[in-house]
Enzyme design. Structure first.
Site, mmCIF file in Angstrom:
data_model
loop_
_atom_site.group_PDB
_atom_site.id
_atom_site.type_symbol
_atom_site.label_atom_id
_atom_site.label_comp_id
_atom_site.label_asym_id
_atom_site.label_seq_id
_atom_site.Cartn_x
_atom_site.Cartn_y
_atom_site.Cartn_z
ATOM 1 C CB CYS A 67 -14.600 35.753 20.497
ATOM 2 S SG CYS A 67 -14.416 37.400 21.219
ATOM 3 N NE ARG A 110 -13.002 34.396 25.035
ATOM 4 C CZ ARG A 110 -14.304 34.263 24.739
ATOM 5 N NH1 ARG A 110 -14.949 35.229 24.123
ATOM 6 N NH2 ARG A 110 -14.950 33.157 25.056
ATOM 7 C CB CYS A 165 -19.616 50.569 33.678
ATOM 8 S SG CYS A 165 -18.836 52.085 34.269
ATOM 9 C CG ASP A 178 -12.305 31.325 26.698
ATOM 10 O OD1 ASP A 178 -12.172 32.515 27.019
ATOM 11 O OD2 ASP A 178 -13.147 30.949 25.850
ATOM 12 C CB CYS A 230 -17.868 53.439 30.551
ATOM 13 S SG CYS A 230 -19.653 53.142 30.545
ATOM 14 C CB CYS A 251 -16.128 38.591 25.377
ATOM 15 S SG CYS A 251 -16.806 38.503 23.742
ATOM 16 C CG HIS A 311 -24.511 44.319 29.122
ATOM 17 N ND1 HIS A 311 -24.290 43.162 29.831
ATOM 18 C CD2 HIS A 311 -24.324 44.024 27.811
ATOM 19 C CE1 HIS A 311 -23.984 42.196 28.973
ATOM 20 N NE2 HIS A 311 -23.997 42.697 27.745
ATOM 21 C CG HIS A 330 -21.337 37.906 28.982
ATOM 22 N ND1 HIS A 330 -22.012 38.517 27.951
ATOM 23 C CD2 HIS A 330 -22.270 37.598 29.913
ATOM 24 C CE1 HIS A 330 -23.307 38.559 28.241
ATOM 25 N NE2 HIS A 330 -23.488 38.006 29.425
#
Length: 126
Positions: free
Chosen positions: A60, A112, A91, A104, A42, A114, A97, A100
């Site tokens: 992505c 995943r 975290c 998939d 983090c 992301c 933040h 997400h």
């Protein structure tokens, strides 16, 4: 920490992502194409979040992982912003933040994660 302390500690982009739930533009983050072995921490508090062994190329535009380093290092929250229903990842130590998680992904988890590069610091293996 107060918001003033976070602003002093983080870059403007890191503050926007970690504290204001922002996102970086796709394919612009410094770790999207990183293939080196190591650990992702983090950027706000230093907690180990992801291992390079769980990183994969999802296409992505953000670093993608199949699982966190430990099930306790991230928390998930329902996110209904921007007219979508998603699962936000934060975290567990500082509540920053990260990005997400989507159902998939490849492998055993089918997930995943992301994650914004701005939310991460990379520590290469020696």
């Amino acid at each position: 920490m107060t918001e003033e302390e976070w602003r002093a500690r983080l870059s403007p982009e890191q503050y926007h992502v970690l504290r204001e739930k922002g996102t970086e533009r796709a394919f612009t983050g410094k770790y999207d194409k990183n293939k080196a072995d190591g650990e992702y921490h983090c950027a706000a508090c230093g907690q180990l979040l992801f291992e390079s062994s769980d990183k994969y190329e999802s296409g992505c535009g953000w670093p993608s992982f199949t699982a966190p380093a430990d099930g306790e290092v991230v928390e998930e929250h329902r996110d209904t912003s921007h007219g979508m229903i998603r699962t936000e990842v934060v975290c567990s130590k500082c509540e920053g933040h990260l990005g997400h998680v989507f159902p998939d992904g490849p492998g055993e988890t089918g997930l995943r994660y992301c994650i914004n590069s701005a939310a991460l610091d990379f520590e290469p293996e020696d």
